[in-house]
Motif scaffolding. Sequence first.
Motif, short mmCIF file in Angstrom:
data_model
loop_
_atom_site.label_atom_id
_atom_site.label_comp_id
_atom_site.label_asym_id
_atom_site.label_seq_id
_atom_site.Cartn_x
_atom_site.Cartn_y
_atom_site.Cartn_z
N ARG A 14 86.09 6.18 40.82
CA ARG A 14 86.26 6.61 42.20
C ARG A 14 85.07 7.46 42.64
O ARG A 14 84.84 8.56 42.13
N ARG A 15 84.31 7.00 43.59
CA ARG A 15 83.25 7.81 44.17
C ARG A 15 83.86 8.71 45.24
O ARG A 15 84.78 8.33 45.94
N GLY A 16 83.33 9.93 45.36
CA GLY A 16 83.85 10.86 46.34
C GLY A 16 85.06 11.62 45.85
O GLY A 16 85.74 12.28 46.64
N VAL A 17 85.33 11.56 44.55
CA VAL A 17 86.44 12.30 43.96
C VAL A 17 85.88 13.26 42.91
O VAL A 17 85.07 12.86 42.07
N VAL A 18 86.31 14.53 42.98
CA VAL A 18 85.90 15.54 42.01
C VAL A 18 87.16 16.07 41.34
O VAL A 18 88.12 16.45 42.00
N VAL A 19 87.14 16.09 40.01
CA VAL A 19 88.31 16.46 39.21
C VAL A 19 87.95 17.67 38.35
O VAL A 19 86.85 17.72 37.78
N ALA A 20 88.87 18.63 38.24
CA ALA A 20 88.66 19.80 37.39
C ALA A 20 89.56 19.73 36.17
O ALA A 20 90.76 19.49 36.29
N VAL A 21 88.97 19.93 34.98
CA VAL A 21 89.71 19.94 33.71
C VAL A 21 89.24 21.13 32.88
O VAL A 21 88.15 21.65 33.08
N GLU A 22 90.08 21.55 31.95
CA GLU A 22 89.69 22.65 31.06
C GLU A 22 88.86 22.16 29.88
O GLU A 22 88.00 22.88 29.39
N HIS A 23 89.15 20.96 29.41
CA HIS A 23 88.48 20.43 28.22
C HIS A 23 87.83 19.08 28.55
O HIS A 23 88.40 18.27 29.30
N ASP A 24 86.67 18.86 27.98
CA ASP A 24 85.94 17.63 28.23
C ASP A 24 86.77 16.42 27.77
O ASP A 24 87.13 16.32 26.60
N PRO A 25 87.10 15.50 28.68
CA PRO A 25 87.89 14.34 28.29
C PRO A 25 87.10 13.31 27.48
O PRO A 25 87.69 12.37 26.94
#
Length: 284
Positions: free
Chosen positions: A96-107
Motif C-alpha cells: 500500500r502506497r500512502g500508508v504509514v504504520v508504526a510498530v515497536e519491533h521490526d517485522p
Amino acid sequence: MSKGRFPCESGRFVRRAAGRPIARPGLMARLDDADELVVLVGGTGAGKSTLLDAWVVGRGGVFVDLACESLDAVPDDGIVAVDSATAEDVAALRGRRGVVVAVEHDPEIAGVVRVSARELGFAEDETYQVLAAAFGDAEAADALAPDLHLLTNGWPGLVSLAAAWLAQHPALKRRERLVALARSEVGLAEYLIPAVVAGLTEHDRELVRRMAGLPGLDARTADRLDITEDLGPVAPFVQGLLRRPGWFVVPEGWKAALRAELPLSAAEAERLAGGFMAVLGQGR
C-alpha cells in the motif's frame, strides 16, 4: 549524597504551555516520497504516534489506532496512518502506497520502507526546540541543549521528560540538575517519570492519573465526568491531538508507567470507564 541519588527539592508547580509538536520536515518528506508501505520502528517514546498524527493531518488522511480498532477500520485506499500495529498487520498492508504504520519491533518483512528508531530520534536543534518550549527561554535552552541531547541520544520521549523535569526547577539550578541526572545509576525514564509526576500540581497530577486510564478527553467530556473544568496539556504526559482539535490523550507508551505511579483502584477504574462509555453513548 550517594551517586544516583537526587535531593528531594520540590519543583515550582507551574503548568507550562506545551508547544506544538516539533516540525520534522525531513521525516515528513521521506514519508511522502515513499513508493511502498512505510514502517516506523521504535519502542516507547520514539515519537511514532506524534509523527503519525502530524503527518496524517497535513495530508488530509485517516488515522487508525489498532490499540482500540481492528484492521477492518483501515480504508482500502487513500492516505492512512496506522498506529500500534503488529507484524501481521504490516504483512496485510504490504504494497500500500500512502500508508504509514508504526510498530515497536521490526517485522522483518521485505517490500517496505523502514524508518528506524535512530532515524526517529531528534537532531540537536530539535532537542533545543523542546527545551525552549518547556523553559519559555531560548537562551537558557540553547545553553543546555547540547548536553541534554548527548545524554538522551535525542530519544524524543526522554528529551520531553527531561525538559519537563528541568522546567520544574529554578533556572539557576538546571545545569546542576542535568549534571546529577547524567550520573544516575538508574535508567533515565525510570527516574524521570516519577520525578516529573512529583513536580506536578495536585490538579495536574490527578488529571494525569485519570487520563492514563482513558482513551482521551475533550473539555465537555472531562466536565461531564467531573474530572476537570480546566482541561489542557500537561507536558509531557497529556498531549493535544492535531487530528482532533480540543481532544487530549496520554500517549499509549506512557500509560503503563503512569498507571503504576498513579494507580486507580479497581472500583475507580470501573466507574471511570463506565462513565466514559455512557457519555459517548449519549453523544457527549
